[in-house]
Design a protein around this motif. Structure first.
Motif, PDB file in Angstrom:
ATOM      1  N   ILE A 105       0.860  -1.197   0.000  1.00  0.00           N
ATOM      2  CA  ILE A 105       0.000   0.000   0.000  1.00  0.00           C
ATOM      3  C   ILE A 105       0.894   1.245   0.000  1.00  0.00           C
ATOM      4  O   ILE A 105       0.741   2.134  -0.830  1.00  0.00           O
ATOM      5  N   VAL A 106       1.875   1.265   0.911  1.00  0.00           N
ATOM      6  CA  VAL A 106       2.739   2.445   1.048  1.00  0.00           C
ATOM      7  C   VAL A 106       3.577   2.683  -0.210  1.00  0.00           C
ATOM      8  O   VAL A 106       3.620   3.809  -0.737  1.00  0.00           O
ATOM      9  N   ALA A 107       4.237   1.623  -0.707  1.00  0.00           N
ATOM     10  CA  ALA A 107       5.139   1.805  -1.862  1.00  0.00           C
ATOM     11  C   ALA A 107       4.392   2.274  -3.118  1.00  0.00           C
ATOM     12  O   ALA A 107       4.789   3.265  -3.740  1.00  0.00           O
ATOM     13  N   PRO A 108       3.284   1.618  -3.529  1.00  0.00           N
ATOM     14  CA  PRO A 108       2.560   2.128  -4.707  1.00  0.00           C
ATOM     15  C   PRO A 108       1.979   3.528  -4.511  1.00  0.00           C
ATOM     16  O   PRO A 108       1.916   4.311  -5.454  1.00  0.00           O
ATOM     17  N   ALA A 109       1.569   3.851  -3.270  1.00  0.00           N
ATOM     18  CA  ALA A 109       1.035   5.199  -3.010  1.00  0.00           C
ATOM     19  C   ALA A 109       2.108   6.244  -3.297  1.00  0.00           C
ATOM     20  O   ALA A 109       1.864   7.241  -3.993  1.00  0.00           O
ATOM     21  N   GLU A 110       3.311   6.004  -2.798  1.00  0.00           N
ATOM     22  CA  GLU A 110       4.408   6.949  -3.041  1.00  0.00           C
ATOM     23  C   GLU A 110       4.807   6.956  -4.521  1.00  0.00           C
ATOM     24  O   GLU A 110       5.159   7.999  -5.071  1.00  0.00           O
ATOM     25  N   ALA A 111       4.733   5.768  -5.148  1.00  0.00           N
ATOM     26  CA  ALA A 111       5.079   5.680  -6.583  1.00  0.00           C
ATOM     27  C   ALA A 111       4.099   6.473  -7.427  1.00  0.00           C
ATOM     28  O   ALA A 111       4.494   7.176  -8.366  1.00  0.00           O
ATOM     29  N   SER A 112       2.809   6.394  -7.104  1.00  0.00           N
ATOM     30  CA  SER A 112       1.810   7.102  -7.926  1.00  0.00           C
ATOM     31  C   SER A 112       2.054   8.603  -7.867  1.00  0.00           C
ATOM     32  O   SER A 112       1.861   9.319  -8.844  1.00  0.00           O
ATOM     33  N   SER A 113       2.531   9.063  -6.731  1.00  0.00           N
ATOM     34  CA  SER A 113       2.852  10.483  -6.566  1.00  0.00           C
ATOM     35  C   SER A 113       4.167  10.822  -7.294  1.00  0.00           C
ATOM     36  O   SER A 113       4.243  11.784  -8.043  1.00  0.00           O
ATOM     37  N   ASN A 114       5.205  10.005  -7.080  1.00  0.00           N
ATOM     38  CA  ASN A 114       6.516  10.267  -7.703  1.00  0.00           C
ATOM     39  C   ASN A 114       6.477  10.190  -9.226  1.00  0.00           C
ATOM     40  O   ASN A 114       7.174  10.930  -9.913  1.00  0.00           O
ATOM     41  N   LEU A 115       5.681   9.267  -9.753  1.00  0.00           N
ATOM     42  CA  LEU A 115       5.678   9.040 -11.199  1.00  0.00           C
ATOM     43  C   LEU A 115       4.716   9.959 -11.947  1.00  0.00           C
ATOM     44  O   LEU A 115       4.623   9.905 -13.172  1.00  0.00           O
ATOM     45  N   ALA A 116       4.018  10.825 -11.195  1.00  0.00           N
ATOM     46  CA  ALA A 116       3.105  11.780 -11.847  1.00  0.00           C
ATOM     47  C   ALA A 116       3.877  12.763 -12.725  1.00  0.00           C
ATOM     48  O   ALA A 116       3.315  13.357 -13.646  1.00  0.00           O
ATOM     49  N   ARG A 117       5.171  12.934 -12.466  1.00  0.00           N
ATOM     50  CA  ARG A 117       5.965  13.927 -13.208  1.00  0.00           C
ATOM     51  C   ARG A 117       6.272  13.484 -14.643  1.00  0.00           C
ATOM     52  O   ARG A 117       6.698  14.290 -15.463  1.00  0.00           O
ATOM     53  N   TYR A 118       6.097  12.203 -14.948  1.00  0.00           N
ATOM     54  CA  TYR A 118       6.428  11.707 -16.299  1.00  0.00           C
ATOM     55  C   TYR A 118       5.192  11.841 -17.184  1.00  0.00           C
ATOM     56  O   TYR A 118       4.286  11.017 -17.134  1.00  0.00           O
ATOM     57  N   ASP A 119       5.171  12.915 -17.982  1.00  0.00           N
ATOM     58  CA  ASP A 119       3.948  13.239 -18.716  1.00  0.00           C
ATOM     59  C   ASP A 119       4.179  13.529 -20.192  1.00  0.00           C
ATOM     60  O   ASP A 119       3.267  13.902 -20.913  1.00  0.00           O
ATOM     61  N   GLY A 120       5.422  13.377 -20.668  1.00  0.00           N
ATOM     62  CA  GLY A 120       5.695  13.610 -22.085  1.00  0.00           C
ATOM     63  C   GLY A 120       5.865  15.066 -22.465  1.00  0.00           C
ATOM     64  O   GLY A 120       5.984  15.386 -23.645  1.00  0.00           O
ATOM     65  N   VAL A 121       5.897  15.962 -21.480  1.00  0.00           N
ATOM     66  CA  VAL A 121       5.960  17.393 -21.809  1.00  0.00           C
ATOM     67  C   VAL A 121       7.402  17.866 -22.006  1.00  0.00           C
ATOM     68  O   VAL A 121       7.768  18.376 -23.057  1.00  0.00           O
ATOM     69  N   ARG A 122       8.254  17.655 -20.994  1.00  0.00           N
ATOM     70  CA  ARG A 122       9.584  18.277 -21.047  1.00  0.00           C
ATOM     71  C   ARG A 122      10.696  17.342 -21.508  1.00  0.00           C
ATOM     72  O   ARG A 122      11.704  17.787 -22.034  1.00  0.00           O
ATOM     73  N   TYR A 123      10.573  16.056 -21.253  1.00  0.00           N
ATOM     74  CA  TYR A 123      11.642  15.126 -21.643  1.00  0.00           C
ATOM     75  C   TYR A 123      11.060  13.727 -21.775  1.00  0.00           C
ATOM     76  O   TYR A 123       9.940  13.457 -21.336  1.00  0.00           O
ATOM     77  N   GLY A 124      11.846  12.832 -22.380  1.00  0.00           N
ATOM     78  CA  GLY A 124      11.399  11.447 -22.534  1.00  0.00           C
ATOM     79  C   GLY A 124      10.399  11.278 -23.658  1.00  0.00           C
ATOM     80  O   GLY A 124      10.301  12.091 -24.575  1.00  0.00           O
ATOM     81  N   LEU A 125       9.636  10.201 -23.579  1.00  0.00           N
ATOM     82  CA  LEU A 125       8.689   9.826 -24.639  1.00  0.00           C
ATOM     83  C   LEU A 125       7.516  10.807 -24.708  1.00  0.00           C
ATOM     84  O   LEU A 125       6.970  11.203 -23.683  1.00  0.00           O
ATOM     85  N   ARG A 126       7.148  11.203 -25.955  1.00  0.00           N
ATOM     86  CA  ARG A 126       5.917  11.979 -26.132  1.00  0.00           C
ATOM     87  C   ARG A 126       5.116  11.341 -27.258  1.00  0.00           C
ATOM     88  O   ARG A 126       5.627  11.141 -28.349  1.00  0.00           O
ATOM     89  N   VAL A 127       3.857  11.014 -26.965  1.00  0.00           N
ATOM     90  CA  VAL A 127       2.947  10.515 -28.002  1.00  0.00           C
ATOM     91  C   VAL A 127       1.908  11.617 -28.217  1.00  0.00           C
ATOM     92  O   VAL A 127       1.164  11.973 -27.290  1.00  0.00           O
ATOM     93  N   ASP A 128       1.869  12.164 -29.406  1.00  0.00           N
ATOM     94  CA  ASP A 128       0.966  13.293 -29.673  1.00  0.00           C
ATOM     95  C   ASP A 128      -0.502  12.896 -29.530  1.00  0.00           C
ATOM     96  O   ASP A 128      -0.890  11.768 -29.845  1.00  0.00           O
ATOM     97  N   GLY A 129      -1.298  13.850 -29.052  1.00  0.00           N
ATOM     98  CA  GLY A 129      -2.738  13.635 -28.898  1.00  0.00           C
ATOM     99  C   GLY A 129      -3.500  14.847 -29.382  1.00  0.00           C
ATOM    100  O   GLY A 129      -2.903  15.847 -29.762  1.00  0.00           O
ATOM    101  N   LYS A 130      -4.837  14.771 -29.322  1.00  0.00           N
ATOM    102  CA  LYS A 130      -5.652  15.876 -29.856  1.00  0.00           C
ATOM    103  C   LYS A 130      -5.592  17.122 -28.958  1.00  0.00           C
ATOM    104  O   LYS A 130      -5.826  18.233 -29.404  1.00  0.00           O
ATOM    105  N   ASP A 131      -5.268  16.908 -27.662  1.00  0.00           N
ATOM    106  CA  ASP A 131      -5.048  18.043 -26.759  1.00  0.00           C
ATOM    107  C   ASP A 131      -4.052  17.587 -25.693  1.00  0.00           C
ATOM    108  O   ASP A 131      -3.578  16.450 -25.710  1.00  0.00           O
ATOM    109  N   ILE A 132      -3.760  18.461 -24.731  1.00  0.00           N
ATOM    110  CA  ILE A 132      -2.702  18.119 -23.769  1.00  0.00           C
ATOM    111  C   ILE A 132      -3.082  16.926 -22.884  1.00  0.00           C
ATOM    112  O   ILE A 132      -2.256  16.068 -22.601  1.00  0.00           O
TER     113      ILE A 132
END
Length: 493
Positions: free
Chosen positions: A316-343
């Motif tokens: 419970i604790v580890a995935p809870a912290e992971a869901s918060s930590n991994l929210a920063r990976y969104d394709g905006v500033r670095y890494g993989l970006r898959v284009d969509g119809k809006d942000i």
């Protein structure tokens, strides 16, 4: 002379200081070994030969001037979770495609400051989520060990599978790793190597890709207890960039090796005798008890009553912290970006394509347990359980126990693609049953090879210590290592 890659860190250090070998020769020997073996073992996801030779040349120059550091000229592998300046750092995930940071993690910087040489980045479970290295975007790393009479490929454990495989196969002198729920100790046990998860706060987490910030801790995987002590001395430090790192002097861990354990009180937790535990694990545990008794230690049974709640609370604790930590990976500033119809569509498509199944599963669990209607029922309750687990250990230590001896894994290494484990994630999570309690309590633990099972595969024992008493772990693990001997896989790659 022995093949250069067979030298332990302490042996190589002596030969380098004595000018019997050069850092460039040693580095070239490892680069040749990687070249020959990595196709079969998939331990490295990136090899950095030019950088390695450049660092080795600089080491030779310092050694010639008599200015060599504690790790001068020693070639190491780095888990892909540690940021390395201008070099592939992707946590073995598709979502971080092409990411090369402009900064260096504190732990790796400490190693380079002490003269170590970087060979490359090592394979791991994606974002350190896994117990087998099978969730890596780059495919699983392969255990250098094989069962007697079998050609089946086995997992090296996870998440630091590449680190453990590379150390066991002599593709680096030692490796950095991280442990959130057993990710140093379990792979070390599966590969016949030594791995130590230090006390939470002993090593800086700055520049290490976060999984669960209150549980993650860096440590080394090495060929023997002495090498692990040498590496941890260089990795550990206080760091103003990580407020959870602790400002305590870092002892000379190597000096504790060979010290007597006479009069030490070793606790055996009765709750670790789980239903269905293989006889071989029980037998090995008892053998460890006998070795420590022979060395003069007193062995007592202890109770850690909340152990049975550790695994569910951890997941419970580890995935809870992971869901918060991994929210920063969104394709905006670095890494993989898959284009969509809006942000919002771009976020969804990038994350769906970038995260693997196991990471997606844990993000969803974490988001669920943090959601408004379930926060109290799950997350808050898990944090209370965590406090009780910590208290169990405190009470045992308060009663005079100096260290605790326990198994690490419920079995030896299993096959890559094991159908039963692949079909049921909970069965895979049970791999962590003996390891997660330490992360929940922030305690140090060391994995030391203690024997082989009936299939000829390595099994380890773990020693658990009081906060910041890693010397006690090294001293006790050294006694077990001396009694059990060292284990090396037969070369097939």
């Amino acid at each position: 002379m022995t093949e250069l890659t067979n030298l332990t860190i302490s042996e190589a250090r002596a030969k380098l200081k004595g000018r019997e070998i050069t850092a460039v020769e040693l580095t070239d020997a490892y680069l040749s070994a990687i070249d020959a073996a990595n196709g079969a073992l998939n331990a490295y996801v990136t090899v950095t030969p030019d950088k390695a030779r450049e660092m080795a040349k600089a080491s030779d120059a310092r050694l010639a001037d008599g200015k060599g550091g504690p790790l001068e000229g020693i070639p190491l592998g780095v888990k892909d979770l540690f940021a390395t300046r201008d070099i592939h750092t992707q946590a073995c995930s598709h979502i971080l495609d092409g990411f090369k940071p402009k900064y260096e993690s504190t732990v790796t910087q400490n190693l380079w400051n002490h003269g170590a040489v970087m060979l490359g980045k090592l394979n791991m479970d994606e974002f350190a989520m896994g117990s087998s290295n099978e969730s890596s975007y780059y495919g699983p790393s392969v255990n250098p060990w094989k069962a007697k009479g079998s050609d089946e490929k086995l997992v090296p454990g996870g998440s630091s599978g590449g680190s453990a495989a590379a150390v066991a196969a002599h593709l680096c002198a030692g490796a950095t790793a991280t442990d959130t729920g057993g990710s140093i100790r379990q792979p070390a046990a599966f590969t016949g190597t030594v791995g130590i998860k230090p006390t939470y706060g002993r090593c800086s987490r700055w520049g290490i890709v976060a999984y669960a910030s209150s549980l993650d801790q860096a440590g080394p995987i090495a060929r023997d207890v002495r090498d692990a002590a040498i590496l941890l001395k260089s990795m550990a430090s206080v760091d103003t960039k990580d407020t959870t790192s602790v400002d305590l002097p870092v002892p000379d861990y190597e000096a504790s090796l060979g010290q007597s354990v006479k009069g030490m009180k070793i606790g055996i937790p009765k709750e670790y005798r789980i239903v269905g535990m293989p006889e071989e694990i029980e037998k090995l545990w008892q053998q460890g008890v006998e070795w420590l008794k022979d060395a003069g230690a007193e062995v007592v049974e202890i109770s850690l009553p909340h152990t049975k709640y550790a695994l569910p609370a951890y997941y419970i604790v580890a995935p809870a912290e992971a869901s918060s930590n991994l929210a920063r990976y969104d394709g905006v500033r670095y890494g993989l970006r898959v284009d969509g119809k809006d942000i919002a569509d771009m976020y969804e498509k990038s994350r769906a394509a970038g995260f693997g199944k196991e990471v997606q599963r844990r993000i969803m669990i974490g988001t669920y347990v943090l959601s408004a209607g379930y926060y109290d029922a799950y997350y808050l309750k898990a944090q209370k359980v965590r406090t009780l687990i910590k208290r169990d250990f405190e009470e045992a230590f308060h009663a005079g126990v100096d260290a605790i001896l326990a198994p690490i894994t419920p079995s030896s290494a299993f096959a890559i693609g094991d159908k039963e484990l692949a079909a049921d994630p909970v069965k895979m999570y049970l791999q962590d049953v003996f390891t997660v309690t330490l992360n929940m309590a922030g305690l140090p633990g060391i994995s030391v090879p203690a024997g082989l099972d009936h299939k000829g595969l390595p099994l380890g024992l773990q020693i658990i210590g009081k906060p910041f008493e890693e010397e006690t772990l090294f001293k006790t693990a050294h006694v077990i290592e001396q009694a059990a001997g060292k284990f090396t896989p037969a070369k097939w790659w």
